[in-house]
Design a protein around this motif. Structure first.
Motif, PDB file in Angstrom:
ATOM      1  N   ALA A 273       0.931  -1.155   0.164  1.00 66.12           N
ATOM      2  CA  ALA A 273       0.061  -0.046  -0.103  1.00 66.12           C
ATOM      3  C   ALA A 273       0.874   1.369  -0.029  1.00 66.12           C
ATOM      4  CB  ALA A 273      -0.865   0.077   1.176  1.00 66.12           C
ATOM      5  N   ASP A 274       0.524   2.289  -0.694  1.00 67.18           N
ATOM      6  CA  ASP A 274       1.238   3.519  -0.663  1.00 67.18           C
ATOM      7  C   ASP A 274       0.373   4.521  -0.071  1.00 67.18           C
ATOM      8  OD1 ASP A 274       3.120   2.477  -2.486  1.00 67.18           O
ATOM      9  OD2 ASP A 274       1.938   3.007  -4.286  1.00 67.18           O
ATOM     10  N   ALA A 275       1.089   5.299   0.759  1.00 64.05           N
ATOM     11  CA  ALA A 275       0.325   6.481   1.741  1.00 64.05           C
ATOM     12  C   ALA A 275       0.383   7.508   0.974  1.00 64.05           C
ATOM     13  CB  ALA A 275       1.148   6.460   3.129  1.00 64.05           C
ATOM     14  N   VAL A 276      -0.859   8.185   0.947  1.00 62.36           N
ATOM     15  CA  VAL A 276      -0.706   9.843   0.329  1.00 62.36           C
ATOM     16  C   VAL A 276      -1.296  10.552   1.510  1.00 62.36           C
ATOM     17  CG1 VAL A 276      -2.130  11.090  -1.323  1.00 62.36           C
ATOM     18  CG2 VAL A 276      -1.440   8.674  -2.027  1.00 62.36           C
ATOM     19  N   THR A 277      -0.368  11.540   1.887  1.00 60.59           N
ATOM     20  CA  THR A 277      -0.830  12.168   3.058  1.00 60.59           C
ATOM     21  C   THR A 277      -1.297  13.750   2.954  1.00 60.59           C
ATOM     22  OG1 THR A 277       1.513  12.972   3.366  1.00 60.59           O
ATOM     23  CG2 THR A 277       0.912  11.075   4.539  1.00 60.59           C
ATOM     24  N   GLY A 278      -1.827  14.189   3.679  1.00 56.49           N
ATOM     25  CA  GLY A 278      -2.509  15.551   3.496  1.00 56.49           C
ATOM     26  C   GLY A 278      -3.419  15.631   2.528  1.00 56.49           C
ATOM     27  N   PHE A 279      -4.178  14.700   1.983  1.00 60.28           N
ATOM     28  CA  PHE A 279      -5.083  14.576   1.065  1.00 60.28           C
ATOM     29  C   PHE A 279      -6.578  14.608   1.453  1.00 60.28           C
ATOM     30  CE2 PHE A 279      -7.574  12.963  -2.693  1.00 60.28           C
ATOM     31  CZ  PHE A 279      -6.806  13.347  -3.658  1.00 60.28           C
ATOM     32  N   ARG A 280      -7.300  15.525   1.081  1.00 65.37           N
ATOM     33  CA  ARG A 280      -8.529  16.035   1.427  1.00 65.37           C
ATOM     34  C   ARG A 280      -9.375  15.698   0.042  1.00 65.37           C
ATOM     35  NH1 ARG A 280      -5.648  18.657   4.704  1.00 65.37           N
ATOM     36  NH2 ARG A 280      -5.946  18.229   7.087  1.00 65.37           N
ATOM     37  N   THR A 281     -10.192  14.653  -0.162  1.00 66.40           N
ATOM     38  CA  THR A 281     -10.960  14.511  -1.350  1.00 66.40           C
ATOM     39  C   THR A 281     -12.072  15.558  -1.612  1.00 66.40           C
ATOM     40  OG1 THR A 281     -10.569  12.145  -0.957  1.00 66.40           O
ATOM     41  CG2 THR A 281     -12.253  12.871  -2.660  1.00 66.40           C
ATOM     42  N   GLU A 282     -12.079  16.071  -2.690  1.00 66.12           N
ATOM     43  CA  GLU A 282     -12.837  17.083  -3.168  1.00 66.12           C
ATOM     44  C   GLU A 282     -13.800  16.688  -4.200  1.00 66.12           C
ATOM     45  OE1 GLU A 282     -11.967  20.940  -5.697  1.00 66.12           O
ATOM     46  OE2 GLU A 282     -12.526  21.809  -3.966  1.00 66.12           O
ATOM     47  N   SER A 283     -13.225  15.674  -5.352  1.00 60.68           N
ATOM     48  CA  SER A 283     -14.334  15.111  -6.125  1.00 60.68           C
ATOM     49  C   SER A 283     -13.533  13.913  -6.602  1.00 60.68           C
ATOM     50  CB  SER A 283     -14.197  16.144  -7.448  1.00 60.68           C
ATOM     51  OG  SER A 283     -12.990  16.270  -8.149  1.00 60.68           O
ATOM     52  N   ILE A 284     -14.485  13.034  -7.152  1.00 65.72           N
ATOM     53  CA  ILE A 284     -14.062  11.869  -7.652  1.00 65.72           C
ATOM     54  C   ILE A 284     -14.772  11.900  -9.370  1.00 65.72           C
ATOM     55  CG2 ILE A 284     -14.536   9.221  -7.511  1.00 65.72           C
ATOM     56  CD1 ILE A 284     -15.122   9.760  -4.416  1.00 65.72           C
ATOM     57  N   GLU A 285     -13.664  11.506 -10.020  1.00 72.41           N
ATOM     58  CA  GLU A 285     -14.207  11.556 -11.562  1.00 72.41           C
ATOM     59  C   GLU A 285     -13.812  10.171 -12.215  1.00 72.41           C
ATOM     60  OE1 GLU A 285     -11.566  14.331 -13.066  1.00 72.41           O
ATOM     61  OE2 GLU A 285     -12.331  15.978 -11.964  1.00 72.41           O
ATOM     62  N   ARG A 286     -14.578   9.823 -13.281  1.00 71.52           N
ATOM     63  CA  ARG A 286     -14.166   8.639 -14.156  1.00 71.52           C
ATOM     64  C   ARG A 286     -13.237   8.953 -15.356  1.00 71.52           C
ATOM     65  NH1 ARG A 286     -17.651   4.154 -12.599  1.00 71.52           N
ATOM     66  NH2 ARG A 286     -19.326   4.728 -11.486  1.00 71.52           N
ATOM     67  N   ASP A 287     -12.334   8.189 -15.481  1.00 73.60           N
ATOM     68  CA  ASP A 287     -11.702   8.166 -16.696  1.00 73.60           C
ATOM     69  C   ASP A 287     -12.439   7.660 -17.684  1.00 73.60           C
ATOM     70  OD1 ASP A 287     -10.902   5.290 -16.613  1.00 73.60           O
ATOM     71  OD2 ASP A 287      -8.757   5.617 -15.916  1.00 73.60           O
ATOM     72  N   SER A 288     -11.594   7.390 -18.996  1.00 71.35           N
ATOM     73  CA  SER A 288     -12.183   6.812 -20.115  1.00 71.35           C
ATOM     74  C   SER A 288     -12.388   5.351 -20.130  1.00 71.35           C
ATOM     75  CB  SER A 288     -11.291   7.116 -21.148  1.00 71.35           C
ATOM     76  OG  SER A 288     -10.069   6.449 -21.026  1.00 71.35           O
ATOM     77  N   ASP A 289     -11.661   4.771 -19.158  1.00 72.45           N
ATOM     78  CA  ASP A 289     -12.130   3.219 -18.747  1.00 72.45           C
ATOM     79  C   ASP A 289     -13.037   3.134 -17.540  1.00 72.45           C
ATOM     80  OD1 ASP A 289     -10.184   2.332 -20.708  1.00 72.45           O
ATOM     81  OD2 ASP A 289      -8.545   2.930 -19.426  1.00 72.45           O
ATOM     82  N   GLY A 290     -13.603   3.930 -16.976  1.00 75.94           N
ATOM     83  CA  GLY A 290     -14.645   4.089 -15.906  1.00 75.94           C
ATOM     84  C   GLY A 290     -14.196   3.967 -14.797  1.00 75.94           C
ATOM     85  N   ARG A 291     -12.524   3.868 -14.659  1.00 74.80           N
ATOM     86  CA  ARG A 291     -12.043   3.749 -13.309  1.00 74.80           C
ATOM     87  C   ARG A 291     -12.190   5.208 -12.621  1.00 74.80           C
ATOM     88  NH1 ARG A 291      -6.296   2.280 -13.859  1.00 74.80           N
ATOM     89  NH2 ARG A 291      -6.250   0.930 -12.181  1.00 74.80           N
ATOM     90  N   LEU A 292     -11.840   5.210 -11.638  1.00 75.11           N
ATOM     91  CA  LEU A 292     -12.025   6.439 -10.478  1.00 75.11           C
ATOM     92  C   LEU A 292     -10.893   7.241 -10.129  1.00 75.11           C
ATOM     93  CD1 LEU A 292     -14.496   5.077  -7.715  1.00 75.11           C
ATOM     94  CD2 LEU A 292     -15.161   6.031 -10.242  1.00 75.11           C
ATOM     95  N   VAL A 293     -10.858   8.628 -10.535  1.00 72.27           N
ATOM     96  CA  VAL A 293      -9.603   9.450 -10.287  1.00 72.27           C
ATOM     97  C   VAL A 293     -10.154  10.457  -9.194  1.00 72.27           C
ATOM     98  CG1 VAL A 293      -8.288  11.184 -11.210  1.00 72.27           C
ATOM     99  CG2 VAL A 293      -9.117   9.319 -12.510  1.00 72.27           C
TER     100      VAL A 293
END
Length: 466
Positions: A273-293
């Motif tokens: 697992a990779d840790a991403v710190t200080g990240f507060r999610t503002e939006s969730i988008e889909r890419d062209s393959d339907g995966r979540l960004v």
């Protein structure tokens, strides 16, 4: 319809989970008739939804004494008090037998839709406290009923209202539209259909508590399995990593809880697992393959993920209590007298002072929020806390204030100290490893025999196995 005399009425208990059923047992022990209303189709319905989770408290810590007294004549024997039950064990071997003993005092498929004073909305003062409570109930078969009660104990928990992914406490933009790839529960990876969602996939885990630790540890186990190649976790933390991030480790007085944090640390250290710190999610988008960004408030965009597990805590549903005069803390949504004792902005040592009916009281006399719901949005609730709460409340209802005020409870400390109030940087105590213990060191863990939580309706782990 005229309301009957208050003294002739039962005490209505909302929720047939661990705290609600224990409340009923204590009320009976005081000679008071309870009526338990459970929205689910069977007792412990919320616990059953995390039946795969193993608690980090032992059987000796999750059986209420009054409940055991009620069960004893039936031939019931408590399982080995030194062993750790799963949620399924807790429901099948304790909660259901207790509900069976209570018999018709427990109604399932009964959703409470509103509570008020008979003939008085929350604005009316006149003769208010002389009126019984009126409880509106909707049954699974479509019937509705109005019940009267002398007192109302809300032990409905927080399980049905998980907090969202959004860093502001609101759902992130696009979060609802991405619901097909988001779960707010620790997944049961022993279920083959569930396992297929995560094996070989990139999964984001949002949260910093025991539930998140469990999800990370389970994804790491999945990655190490024979078919787990390509399985990867991404751990999103709204704060930075400090000495207390992974809990108290060996300093935790609940060993299985400490081991859970260390298992999550192992997952990160070993690269699962990779840790991403200080990240507060503002939006969730889909890419062209339907995966979540996931996009952060600071504009950062994470690499696309296949699944998202949101484990940011729970919050109480207060909607059906809207006509009552509750005294709740503006931050935690917990009773105002209890809130300072449990506020994670101030401390996290597990040093919650003993508390009972007085701390759980409200301006509306005769209403008590108990169990996980009493903590509002605060985490780390233990079943033994709920059992002592309902013992005190039942004694107070019976008029035995000496017993009600004699609250004695020593909770196991987490091994970490210092609050979470600072927004980004760990505080000075955390920078030194916390006031209670040095920074936890990594230890070698054996098979995950006891990961989970003793929280009543807010489990924190155990998808790795029983």
């Amino acid at each position: 319809m005229n309301a009957p005399a208050t003294t002739e009425l039962p005490v209505v208990v909302i929720g047939a989970g661990p705290a609600g059923l224990a409340a009923a047992a204590h009320l009976l022990d005081q000679g008071i008739e309870p009526l338990v209303l459970e929205a689910g189709q069977e007792a412990g319905a919320a616990v059953r939804e995390w039946s795969h989770v193993r608690l980090f408290s032992t059987w000796g810590e999750v059986v209420d004494p009054a409940a055991e007294k009620l069960l004893a004549p039936t031939g019931w024997t408590r399982p080995d008090p030194a062993t750790y039950p799963s949620g399924g064990d807790w429901a099948d071997l304790y909660l259901q037998p207790l509900a069976d003993v209570l018999g018709e005092r427990v109604r399932t498929g009964a959703t409470v839709t509103g509570v008020s004073r008979a003939g008085r909305d929350r604005m009316v003062d006149a003769d208010r406290e002389a009126q019984p409570f009126v409880v509106h109930v909707a049954y699974a078969d479509g019937r509705e009923e109005r019940l009267f009660a002398r007192t109302v104990i809300d032990a409905s928990g927080t399980w049905t209202t998980p907090s969202p992914a959004g860093g502001s406490g609101l759902p992130a933009l696009g979060e609802k539209a991405a619901a097909d790839r988001i779960t707010y529960r620790v997944p049961d990876l022993k279920d083959l259909a569930v396992r297929a969602r995560y094996v070989g996939k990139r999964t984001v885990v949002i949260g910093s508590g025991a539930s998140a630790f469990t999800a990370l540890a389970c994804l790491a186990d999945l990655a190490k399995s024979e078919d787990g190649a390509g399985t990867k976790g991404v751990w999103i933390l709204r704060r930075g990593i400090s000495g207390s991030t992974f809990g108290g480790g060996e300093a935790d007085q609940l060993p299985a809880r400490g081991a859970l944090g260390l298992a999550a640390k192992t997952a990160v250290d070993e690269g699962h697992a990779d840790a991403v710190t200080g990240f507060r999610t503002e939006s969730i988008e889909r890419d062209s393959d339907g995966r979540l960004v996931l996009v952060g408030e600071d504009g950062r965009r994470l690499d696309a993920a296949d699944e998202v597990i949101v484990l940011t805590g729970f919050r109480p549903d207060l909607s059906f209590l809207d006509e009552l005069r509750l005294g709740l803390d503006e931050r935690l949504q917990a009773p105002v007298e209890l809130a300072p004792l449990i506020d994670p902005n101030q401390h996290s040592c597990g040093t919650v002072y003993p508390h009972g009916h007085r701390e759980l009281s409200h301006p509306e006399a005769g209403v008590y929020l108990v169990g996980m719901k009493s903590y509002g949005r605060a985490p780390t609730f233990l079943a033994m806390t709920g059992y002592e709460q309902v013992r005190s409340v039942a004694a107070a209802i019976a008029g035995d204030l000496e017993s009600a005020d004699r609250v004695e409870l020593t909770l196991p400390e987490t091994g970490v100290c210092g609050g979470a109030g600072l927004f980004d940087a760990p505080d000075a105590q955390e920078a030194d490893g916390g006031c209670c213990a040095p920074t936890p060191r990594l230890v070698q863990l054996g098979a995950p025999a006891a990961v989970g939580t003793a929280a009543e309706e807010a489990p924190a782990g155990g998808c790795c196995g029983s």
